[in-house]
Design a protein around this motif. Structure first.
Motif, PDB file in Angstrom:
ATOM      1  N   GLY A 100       0.811  -1.202   0.000  1.00  0.00           N
ATOM      2  CA  GLY A 100       0.000   0.000   0.000  1.00  0.00           C
ATOM      3  C   GLY A 100       0.850   1.260   0.000  1.00  0.00           C
ATOM      4  O   GLY A 100       2.062   1.231   0.211  1.00  0.00           O
ATOM      5  N   SER A 101       0.196   2.394  -0.236  1.00  0.00           N
ATOM      6  CA  SER A 101       0.880   3.692  -0.192  1.00  0.00           C
ATOM      7  C   SER A 101      -0.106   4.766   0.249  1.00  0.00           C
ATOM      8  O   SER A 101      -1.308   4.649   0.025  1.00  0.00           O
ATOM      9  N   VAL A 102       0.429   5.806   0.898  1.00  0.00           N
ATOM     10  CA  VAL A 102      -0.363   6.975   1.295  1.00  0.00           C
ATOM     11  C   VAL A 102       0.430   8.211   0.905  1.00  0.00           C
ATOM     12  O   VAL A 102       1.585   8.365   1.306  1.00  0.00           O
ATOM     13  N   GLY A 128       0.185  12.702  -0.298  1.00  0.00           N
ATOM     14  CA  GLY A 128      -0.539  13.940  -0.021  1.00  0.00           C
ATOM     15  C   GLY A 128      -0.208  14.469   1.349  1.00  0.00           C
ATOM     16  O   GLY A 128       0.963  14.576   1.725  1.00  0.00           O
ATOM     17  N   GLY A 129      -1.238  14.771   2.145  1.00  0.00           N
ATOM     18  CA  GLY A 129      -1.029  15.353   3.460  1.00  0.00           C
ATOM     19  C   GLY A 129      -0.636  14.357   4.525  1.00  0.00           C
ATOM     20  O   GLY A 129      -0.419  14.734   5.675  1.00  0.00           O
ATOM     21  N   SER A 130      -0.554  13.073   4.192  1.00  0.00           N
ATOM     22  CA  SER A 130      -0.151  12.050   5.159  1.00  0.00           C
ATOM     23  C   SER A 130       0.671  10.987   4.445  1.00  0.00           C
ATOM     24  O   SER A 130       0.553  10.813   3.223  1.00  0.00           O
ATOM     25  N   THR A 131       1.500  10.290   5.202  1.00  0.00           N
ATOM     26  CA  THR A 131       2.287   9.184   4.639  1.00  0.00           C
ATOM     27  C   THR A 131       2.122   7.920   5.473  1.00  0.00           C
ATOM     28  O   THR A 131       2.882   6.968   5.321  1.00  0.00           O
ATOM     29  N   THR A 132       1.134   7.892   6.361  1.00  0.00           N
ATOM     30  CA  THR A 132       0.916   6.737   7.224  1.00  0.00           C
ATOM     31  C   THR A 132      -0.504   6.227   7.063  1.00  0.00           C
ATOM     32  O   THR A 132      -1.400   6.947   6.615  1.00  0.00           O
ATOM     33  N   GLY A 133      -0.698   4.968   7.435  1.00  0.00           N
ATOM     34  CA  GLY A 133      -2.022   4.383   7.309  1.00  0.00           C
ATOM     35  C   GLY A 133      -2.166   3.150   8.178  1.00  0.00           C
ATOM     36  O   GLY A 133      -1.205   2.711   8.835  1.00  0.00           O
ATOM     37  N   VAL A 134      -3.358   2.569   8.189  1.00  0.00           N
ATOM     38  CA  VAL A 134      -3.620   1.367   8.964  1.00  0.00           C
ATOM     39  C   VAL A 134      -4.498   0.433   8.133  1.00  0.00           C
ATOM     40  O   VAL A 134      -5.411   0.878   7.432  1.00  0.00           O
ATOM     41  N   TRP A 135      -4.205  -0.868   8.209  1.00  0.00           N
ATOM     42  CA  TRP A 135      -4.961  -1.892   7.476  1.00  0.00           C
ATOM     43  C   TRP A 135      -6.053  -2.480   8.361  1.00  0.00           C
ATOM     44  O   TRP A 135      -5.865  -2.666   9.562  1.00  0.00           O
ATOM     45  N   THR A 136      -7.189  -2.792   7.745  1.00  0.00           N
ATOM     46  CA  THR A 136      -8.247  -3.548   8.400  1.00  0.00           C
ATOM     47  C   THR A 136      -8.733  -4.617   7.424  1.00  0.00           C
ATOM     48  O   THR A 136      -8.501  -4.524   6.213  1.00  0.00           O
ATOM     49  N   THR A 137      -9.407  -5.628   7.943  1.00  0.00           N
ATOM     50  CA  THR A 137      -9.877  -6.737   7.117  1.00  0.00           C
ATOM     51  C   THR A 137     -11.366  -6.980   7.308  1.00  0.00           C
ATOM     52  O   THR A 137     -11.906  -6.761   8.393  1.00  0.00           O
ATOM     53  N   SER A 138     -12.002  -7.439   6.242  1.00  0.00           N
ATOM     54  CA  SER A 138     -13.405  -7.836   6.344  1.00  0.00           C
ATOM     55  C   SER A 138     -13.523  -9.242   6.894  1.00  0.00           C
ATOM     56  O   SER A 138     -14.618  -9.697   7.231  1.00  0.00           O
ATOM     57  N   GLY A 139     -12.396  -9.931   6.980  1.00  0.00           N
ATOM     58  CA  GLY A 139     -12.386 -11.308   7.458  1.00  0.00           C
ATOM     59  C   GLY A 139     -11.904 -11.419   8.892  1.00  0.00           C
ATOM     60  O   GLY A 139     -12.027 -10.483   9.684  1.00  0.00           O
ATOM     61  N   THR A 140     -11.310 -12.583   9.200  1.00  0.00           N
ATOM     62  CA  THR A 140     -10.852 -12.855  10.567  1.00  0.00           C
ATOM     63  C   THR A 140      -9.376 -13.201  10.605  1.00  0.00           C
ATOM     64  O   THR A 140      -8.882 -13.707  11.614  1.00  0.00           O
ATOM     65  N   GLY A 141      -8.652 -12.933   9.527  1.00  0.00           N
ATOM     66  CA  GLY A 141      -7.218 -13.174   9.498  1.00  0.00           C
ATOM     67  C   GLY A 141      -6.455 -12.120  10.285  1.00  0.00           C
ATOM     68  O   GLY A 141      -7.050 -11.232  10.911  1.00  0.00           O
ATOM     69  N   THR A 142      -5.117 -12.189  10.240  1.00  0.00           N
ATOM     70  CA  THR A 142      -4.295 -11.286  11.039  1.00  0.00           C
ATOM     71  C   THR A 142      -3.206 -10.645  10.184  1.00  0.00           C
ATOM     72  O   THR A 142      -2.771 -11.200   9.175  1.00  0.00           O
ATOM     73  N   ASP A 158       1.685  -6.501  11.255  1.00  0.00           N
ATOM     74  CA  ASP A 158       1.637  -5.158  11.840  1.00  0.00           C
ATOM     75  C   ASP A 158       0.734  -4.319  10.945  1.00  0.00           C
ATOM     76  O   ASP A 158       1.123  -3.940   9.839  1.00  0.00           O
ATOM     77  N   SER A 159      -0.466  -4.027  11.427  1.00  0.00           N
ATOM     78  CA  SER A 159      -1.460  -3.354  10.574  1.00  0.00           C
ATOM     79  C   SER A 159      -1.090  -1.911  10.248  1.00  0.00           C
ATOM     80  O   SER A 159      -1.698  -1.307   9.370  1.00  0.00           O
ATOM     81  N   SER A 160      -0.080  -1.353  10.945  1.00  0.00           N
ATOM     82  CA  SER A 160       0.325   0.026  10.664  1.00  0.00           C
ATOM     83  C   SER A 160       1.400   0.117   9.587  1.00  0.00           C
ATOM     84  O   SER A 160       1.797   1.220   9.203  1.00  0.00           O
ATOM     85  N   LEU A 161       1.883  -1.032   9.101  1.00  0.00           N
ATOM     86  CA  LEU A 161       2.883  -1.045   8.034  1.00  0.00           C
ATOM     87  C   LEU A 161       2.183  -0.999   6.674  1.00  0.00           C
ATOM     88  O   LEU A 161       1.240  -1.763   6.440  1.00  0.00           O
ATOM     89  N   LEU A 162       2.648  -0.133   5.786  1.00  0.00           N
ATOM     90  CA  LEU A 162       2.054  -0.081   4.447  1.00  0.00           C
ATOM     91  C   LEU A 162       2.326  -1.367   3.679  1.00  0.00           C
ATOM     92  O   LEU A 162       1.535  -1.772   2.829  1.00  0.00           O
ATOM     93  N   ASN A 163       3.463  -2.018   3.973  1.00  0.00           N
ATOM     94  CA  ASN A 163       3.809  -3.291   3.316  1.00  0.00           C
ATOM     95  C   ASN A 163       3.606  -4.459   4.285  1.00  0.00           C
ATOM     96  O   ASN A 163       4.443  -5.367   4.371  1.00  0.00           O
ATOM     97  N   ALA A 164       2.504  -4.431   4.998  1.00  0.00           N
ATOM     98  CA  ALA A 164       2.193  -5.483   5.968  1.00  0.00           C
ATOM     99  C   ALA A 164       1.979  -6.827   5.270  1.00  0.00           C
ATOM    100  O   ALA A 164       1.785  -6.904   4.054  1.00  0.00           O
ATOM    101  N   VAL A 165       2.008  -7.885   6.072  1.00  0.00           N
ATOM    102  CA  VAL A 165       1.730  -9.239   5.590  1.00  0.00           C
ATOM    103  C   VAL A 165       0.441  -9.718   6.248  1.00  0.00           C
ATOM    104  O   VAL A 165       0.287  -9.626   7.475  1.00  0.00           O
ATOM    105  N   TYR A 166      -0.492 -10.218   5.429  1.00  0.00           N
ATOM    106  CA  TYR A 166      -1.780 -10.687   5.929  1.00  0.00           C
ATOM    107  C   TYR A 166      -1.835 -12.208   5.861  1.00  0.00           C
ATOM    108  O   TYR A 166      -1.547 -12.812   4.818  1.00  0.00           O
TER     109      TYR A 166
END
Length: 227
Positions: free
Chosen positions: A126-128, A130-144, A147-155
């Protein structure tokens, strides 16, 4: 009595002339001084001594002769504002440096959709901007996420995700300042691992002579990756 009335009229005229004889003291305010682009600002003249004319410079190339103008800042940046207030006795200038601050909105990009095999993880990209360069991941499922705050997180999909076959992941910008958050989604499709079919009989000589080279073959087996 007539002399008294005449004196009162003269005093009143003199007082009015004295009040009008003062040059303005320029002053202004606004409803906001910072915000997200495009930012619309309503300026309010609060100059003293009854100005009759106003010259505004908003710092972005726009000007106005109105007493209480409105200006829209289309681009991000910091802007200085100047007001010249004028009446018949003179003028006064107020210049306020860095009065308006305009922030760029964030833009989140979750990346392309992915197809992974059952039992595998999804490496996100992922990438963010403009006015921000940080983000957080969420899922519609139940996986994990590792680190959800990493843009290149592993799900890591859960068994429920795998059974369902797809899961939607959302990246939402954080640290947005005065701007609203931006969000984007991508879909991970979880493909079941293929079970190879039953191999066909091997074809080739059954009793080769010692020292000779023989060729054997087998028909392709569905789902097989090596033989």
């Amino acid at each position: 009595m007539k002399i008294k009335q005449t004196l009162l009229i003269c005093l009143a005229l003199a007082a009015g002339k004295t009040a009008f004889a003062q040059a303005p003291v320029a002053n202004f305010g606004s409803d906001v001084t910072s915000g997200c682009a495009p930012l619309t600002v309503s300026f309010i003249d609060s100059s003293l001594n009854t100005p009759l004319a106003w010259d505004w410079d908003f710092g972005d190339g726009n000007i106005s002769p109105l007493q209480n103008p409105v200006n829209t800042y289309a681009s991000t940046g910091t802007y200085s504002v100047m007001l010249i207030a004028t009446n018949g006795s003179g003028s006064d200038t107020l210049y306020v440096a860095s009065y308006i601050t305009v922030t760029a909105p964030a833009a989140a990009n979750a990346g392309a959709d992915q197809i992974i095999c059952s039992g595998s993880n999804a490496s996100l990209n992922g990438s963010v901007t403009g006015g921000s360069t940080t983000g957080v991941w969420t899922t519609s499922g139940t996986g994990t996420f590792n680190d959800s705050s990493l843009l290149n997180a592993v799900y890591t999909p859960s068994p429920t995700d795998t059974t369902f076959g797809t899961v939607t992941l959302m990246l939402t910008s954080t640290n947005n300042g005065p701007c609203p958050a931006s969000a984007d989604t991508m879909i991970v499709t979880i493909s079941p691992t293929a079970i190879p079919g039953t191999p066909a009989p091997i074809s080739g000589p059954s009793s080769p002579c010692i020292g000779t080279t023989q060729t054997y073959s087998i028909a392709a087996v569905a789902g097989a990756t090596s033989y």
